[in-house]
Motif scaffolding. Structure first.
Motif, short mmCIF file in Angstrom:
data_model
loop_
_atom_site.label_atom_id
_atom_site.label_comp_id
_atom_site.label_asym_id
_atom_site.label_seq_id
_atom_site.Cartn_x
_atom_site.Cartn_y
_atom_site.Cartn_z
N MET A 59 0.89 -1.30 -0.10
CA MET A 59 0.02 0.05 0.08
C MET A 59 1.16 1.30 0.07
SD MET A 59 -2.76 1.15 2.85
CE MET A 59 -3.84 0.05 2.61
N GLY A 60 0.46 2.29 -0.89
CA GLY A 60 1.30 3.54 -1.06
C GLY A 60 0.73 4.61 -0.11
N VAL A 61 1.21 5.54 0.51
CA VAL A 61 0.81 6.50 1.25
C VAL A 61 1.53 7.83 0.76
CG1 VAL A 61 0.34 7.72 3.77
CG2 VAL A 61 0.46 4.93 3.24
N LEU A 62 0.39 8.81 0.21
CA LEU A 62 0.87 10.12 0.01
C LEU A 62 0.35 11.23 0.91
CD1 LEU A 62 2.28 11.91 -2.12
CD2 LEU A 62 0.02 12.11 -3.27
N TYR A 63 1.25 11.73 1.85
CA TYR A 63 0.73 12.36 2.82
C TYR A 63 1.37 13.91 2.90
CZ TYR A 63 5.07 10.93 5.14
OH TYR A 63 6.65 10.66 5.52
N LYS A 64 0.59 14.77 3.69
CA LYS A 64 1.20 16.21 3.99
C LYS A 64 2.25 16.16 5.12
CE LYS A 64 0.82 20.54 2.69
NZ LYS A 64 -0.52 21.26 2.86
N ASN A 65 3.45 17.01 4.65
CA ASN A 65 4.48 16.75 5.76
C ASN A 65 4.04 17.82 6.83
OD1 ASN A 65 6.72 16.23 6.79
ND2 ASN A 65 7.94 17.69 5.75
N PHE A 134 -3.62 3.10 -2.77
CA PHE A 134 -3.04 4.49 -2.27
C PHE A 134 -4.01 4.86 -1.20
CE2 PHE A 134 -1.25 3.98 -6.31
CZ PHE A 134 0.15 4.09 -6.11
N VAL A 135 -3.47 5.47 -0.12
CA VAL A 135 -4.06 6.24 0.88
C VAL A 135 -3.48 7.48 0.69
CG1 VAL A 135 -4.43 6.46 3.43
CG2 VAL A 135 -4.34 4.15 2.44
N GLY A 136 -4.42 8.54 0.54
CA GLY A 136 -4.15 9.91 0.72
C GLY A 136 -4.41 10.71 1.97
N ILE A 137 -3.34 11.33 2.64
CA ILE A 137 -3.59 11.94 3.94
C ILE A 137 -3.01 13.45 3.77
CG2 ILE A 137 -2.92 12.19 6.35
CD1 ILE A 137 -1.59 9.36 6.29
N PHE A 138 -4.36 14.19 3.19
CA PHE A 138 -4.06 15.90 2.85
C PHE A 138 -5.37 16.20 3.06
CE2 PHE A 138 -3.89 13.33 -1.00
CZ PHE A 138 -4.97 13.53 -1.70
N TYR A 139 -5.50 17.49 2.69
CA TYR A 139 -6.60 18.37 2.76
C TYR A 139 -7.25 18.59 1.66
CZ TYR A 139 -3.63 19.10 7.09
OH TYR A 139 -3.10 18.63 8.34
N THR A 140 -8.59 19.24 1.93
CA THR A 140 -9.21 19.37 0.70
C THR A 140 -8.73 20.30 -0.14
OG1 THR A 140 -11.43 19.11 2.15
CG2 THR A 140 -11.78 20.38 0.03
N ALA A 141 -8.00 21.51 0.25
CA ALA A 141 -7.26 22.30 -0.67
C ALA A 141 -6.16 21.60 -1.59
CB ALA A 141 -6.76 23.49 0.35
N ASP A 142 -5.78 20.73 -1.10
CA ASP A 142 -4.70 19.85 -1.93
C ASP A 142 -5.47 19.19 -2.81
OD1 ASP A 142 -2.89 21.21 -0.13
OD2 ASP A 142 -3.02 19.82 1.08
N TYR A 143 -6.44 18.64 -2.85
CA TYR A 143 -6.91 17.61 -3.58
C TYR A 143 -6.69 17.58 -4.94
CZ TYR A 143 -10.34 14.03 -5.61
OH TYR A 143 -11.06 13.37 -6.33
N GLU A 144 -7.34 18.69 -5.55
CA GLU A 144 -7.15 18.70 -6.99
C GLU A 144 -5.87 18.77 -7.65
OE1 GLU A 144 -9.67 21.75 -8.91
OE2 GLU A 144 -11.53 21.38 -7.74
N LYS A 145 -5.07 19.51 -7.21
CA LYS A 145 -3.60 19.29 -7.51
C LYS A 145 -2.79 17.87 -7.43
CE LYS A 145 -2.71 24.22 -6.00
NZ LYS A 145 -3.82 24.46 -5.32
N VAL A 146 -3.06 17.29 -6.35
CA VAL A 146 -2.65 15.96 -6.07
C VAL A 146 -3.23 14.98 -7.06
CG1 VAL A 146 -2.70 14.06 -4.37
CG2 VAL A 146 -2.07 16.25 -3.79
#
Length: 801
Positions: A59-65, A134-146
């Motif tokens: 499983m991959g995890v893409l997260y906000k640092n 994948f699991v995404g750990i970020f915010y709504t503001a980051d969604y479209e760019k990611v």
């Protein structure tokens, strides 16, 4: 806690608050992010198992640092050890047992970004993993760019799964529209958002969540006014814009019910029950210190175990957080509907967990909401395969060309068996075949037919048949070969037994050996083989089994497998060993019999040919068994060795036993035709002569015939070793030499007679003797008359010797 007062947060989920050393007086009814992480892993693993029948390992995890993203990622990393697999088969189901040394577990790999400029690099890192989940750990503001970057680098859209955490608000998808076929529209299809939730309304309306929602919706306008500070001053009168203003239908609109409402309610109730327990324990000595005393109140809080509005309230004393197995988690699913050039998304809760009713339970089990299903990125309900497909997986099937070649050999064996059987039947009354006993020849044909059939069953694998079909073929192969070998070999053994009966017949009397007299070895050998095969089939039958062997890829996946026949109990060796011992013992005994009869010469002798077959059998066993052991892990080579041995033995049986008989029969037919021609020529000469001299023999003379009875036909004994010592042996050699000389002289004399007949024929045909000549010669003796006759033939001036 501030000033030593215990605190509870109904919506705080950070894993940092699980540190009881740093926050000893903190507790929460909502699960921490570590608990939600386990729920996410559980969801993905369960759905993958249901769709792909294997465990989720990567499983991959893409997260906000930041603090939230990093803590959540570490919680997911920790969760990988809660999902441990045993020997690659399935989970040991010890989600509650943390085993950092476990070798076979879920592997989580992460990449982080701190700003928009870092997103591409982080997404590229994820793309290099080859993962599909994948699991995404970020915010709504980051969604479209990611997600647009994920689409560009090929890790979003059909075939991929993205699950977001509660840092992203699922309400983002409410009536959200994108241009159809745009990267963000394609990437958004099938997105999931997993978070802890208070519960789900039921039709029965009898759960704690049903009751608290019912109470919530019954609130009146006075409650709305109270929330909007009507009639009393706002606490911060200088900035009234920061206050939420509730609409008049705030409590009646169920879509506006806060997801964490019940956690607030249950937190208050849990601390209230804990305070009651503290007061009850203190009794008459109770003071305000007992009620608000930090240590006693938090201890009582952690001991609470009751059914709240959000399910079973059970706390983990090591983290002061709710046990995730007792909490209610939901997954929101984003589903797009295309209308022309626009795709509009909605979000809906499609699955949830079943909270445990036992505080000791650690399992997190997901179920679908009745009538709803999770729709993935490819618009199906099937969880995508979580890794790249293996393009060059080697199943190690039997090579098609090799299979066809040996099936051809099997057809040749069966065809030759049928041909030789028919040939034997057609010539069964001829001496060559009668001497060989047709019954035994038919037994050889029956045996080689079964042995040829074993080549067919050996050629079957799961590339051309089902697993059940392969299992049936596995057990048929030893049956066909063993029974076929018994039929073919027993006939040879019987022949040697027959010859040795002649060997033990010192009086040289006629001896007739019937097939029934030599069938005892066949019966014994057949009974022993059938007994062992029956025990093998009943106690430890062979079954088709495919196992993984050899090379693995970077994901630990096997790149090749081998399908083989294997015993269910793994105890096949004793049965094959016993069969080998039984049959090889009989071959050795037969070889001894053949050696004892080596000097007995019988008409149409088969001893030499039988000895060749025995030698081939012994060599095949000596060479074949080690080769089968060496080649046991390669299906094609193993098949070539086994089928090759069967083909060699079968062809040897057929050709060595039948081809010489073709020549014997051909020579017998030539000799019979030669004798018949000689007899015809002799009759013609006698007839011609008798016609010319019939006048001398008034009334003629009859030819006598001799009728001898040869008795029953059979093979003549040409030489018996019991009559052979040195003197007789020398005499026999001399007689054989004289016999050959006489045969040559006979052929020479016969040829001379033929030449004389040809030379005299014109003279005889032109000879005319008058009645006067006969009357004057009547008084002469026969010798004188014969002399004059010869002189007449030789011409004038000749005299009789």
């Amino acid at each position: 806690g501030v000033y030593g007062v215990p605190q509870a947060c109904p919506s705080c989920t950070s894993t940092e608050l699980d540190s009881t050393k740093q926050y000893p007086l903190f507790g929460r009814i909502i699960p921490s992010d570590a608990g939600t992480a386990r729920a996410i892993v559980s969801f993905a693993a369960q759905r993958n198992r249901e769709s792909n029948e294997e465990e989720l390992r990567f499983m991959g995890v893409l997260y906000k640092n930041d603090a939230f993203g990093t803590a959540y990622y570490l919680a997911l990393k920790e969760s990988e050890y809660y999902w441990i697999y045993s020997e690659g088969v399935g989970p040991t189901s010890n989600q509650g047992s943390y085993d950092e040394d476990a070798a076979d577990h879920l592997h989580v790999q992460g990449a982080h970004f701190s700003s928009d400029e870092d997103i591409d690099a982080a997404v590229q890192t994820m793309a290099k993993t080859g993962y599909r989940v994948f699991v995404g750990i970020f915010y709504t503001a980051d969604y479209e760019k990611v997600m647009e970057a994920a689409y560009r680098y090929g890790i979003a859209g059909p075939g991929y799964v993205w699950i977001l955490t509660d840092g992203f608000g699922p309400d983002y998808f409410n009536d959200k529209s994108f241009p159809t076929d745009s990267p963000i529209a394609i990437a958004s299809q099938g997105i999931g958002v997993i978070m802890a939730h208070g519960g789900r309304l039921t039709e029965a309306g009898d759960t704690g969540y049903d009751r608290i929602v019912d109470s919530w919706t019954k609130q009146t306008a006075d409650t709305v006014d109270y929330m909007n500070c009507v009639g009393h001053p706002k606490m911060n009168s200088l900035n009234t814009s920061i206050y939420y203003q509730a609409e008049s239908n705030f409590f009646q609109d169920k879509d506006l019910i806060p997801p964490k409402l019940v956690f607030f309610y249950d937190s208050i109730i849990t601390f209230g029950l804990a305070a009651c327990d503290v007061l009850a324990e203190a009794g008459e000595d109770a003071t305000s210190d007992h009620i608000y005393g930090g240590d006693k109140l938090i201890d009582a809080f952690l001991k609470q175990d009751f059914m709240g509005s959000s399910g079973l309230i059970s706390m983990d004393p090591e983290t002061h957080s709710r046990r995730p197995g007792t909490a209610f988690f939901v997954v929101y699913n984003a589903q797009g509907t295309t209308d022309g050039n626009v795709t509009t998304f909605t979000r809906d809760i499609v699955s949830h967990t079943n909270p445990a009713s036992n505080s000791n339970s650690t399992d997190i089990v997901w179920v679908d909401v009745p009538g709803k299903s999770y729709i993935y990125s490819d618009n199906t309900t099937k969880f995508p395969y979580p890794l790249p497909e293996i393009e060059d997986f080697n199943m190690n099937y039997i090579n098609t060309s090799v299979r066809v070649a040996f099936l051809f050999f099997a057809a040749v064996i069966i065809g030759l068996s049928a041909l030789f059987s028919a040939w034997t039947f057609y010539n069964r009354k001829k001496k060559v075949i009668k001497c060989s006993q047709p019954t035994f020849l038919w037994m050889i044909c029956a045996g080689t037919t079964l042995m040829g059939a074993s080549v067919v069953t050996l050629s079957i694998d799961d590339s051309i048949a089902s697993v059940h079909g392969c299992t049936v073929a596995c057990m048929l192969s030893p049956w066909f070969f063993a029974i076929g070998f018994v039929f073919a070999f027993s006939s040879l053994f019987a022949k040697e037994w027959r010859i040795n009966k002649l060997l033990n017949n010192p009086w040289f009397t006629r001896l007739k050996v019937e097939p029934k007299d030599v069938l005892a070895p066949f019966a014994v050998l057949m009974v022993l083989n059938v007994l062992v095969l029956s025990l093998w089939t009943g106690l430890s039958p062979l079954v088709w089994e495919r196992t993984y062997v050899g090379i693995i890829d970077k994901y630990g996946r096997q790149l090749q497998s081998v399908g083989m026949c294997s015993a269910e109990t793994k105890h096949w060796a004793p049965y094959t060993s016993v069969l080998l011992i039984i049959n090889m013992t009989m071959v050795v005994l037969a070889s001894i019999q053949a050696y004892r009869a080596r000097r007995l010469s019988v008409e149409y002798s088969e001893s030499k040919w039988v000895a060749i077959i025995y030698a081939v059998i012994l060599q095949a066993v000596a060479i074949g068994i080690p080769l089968m052991v060496i080649a046991s892990h390669d299906p094609t080579i193993s098949f070539v060795v086994k089928a090759g041995l069967v083909v060699i033995l079968s062809i040897t049986f057929l050709l060595v036993m039948f081809v010489p008989k073709f020549f014997y029969l051909r020579d017998a037919n030539i000799e019979a035709a030669k004798k018949q021609e000689e007899q015809r020529e002799a009759r013609m000469r006698r007839t011609a002569f008798q016609q010319r001299v019939s006048a001398e023999r008034s009334g003629g003379s009859g030819a006598s015939s001799q009728n001898t009875s040869a008795g029953a036909s059979g093979a003549r004994v040409l030489f018996h070793p019991k009559t052979h010592d040195d003197e007789l042996g020398a005499l026999l050699d001399e007689l054989n030499k004289t016999k050959e000389e006489l045969r040559l002289q006979t052929e020479r004399i016969t040829q001379e007679n033929r030449d004389t007949t040809v030379r005299f024929a014109p003279a005889i045909s032109g000879l005319a003797i008058t009645s006067t000549d006969w009357s004057s010669a009547a008084s002469e003796t026969s010798s004188v008359r014969y002399g004059k006759f010869v002189n007449y033939l030789n011409g004038p001036g000749s005299t009789t010797d």
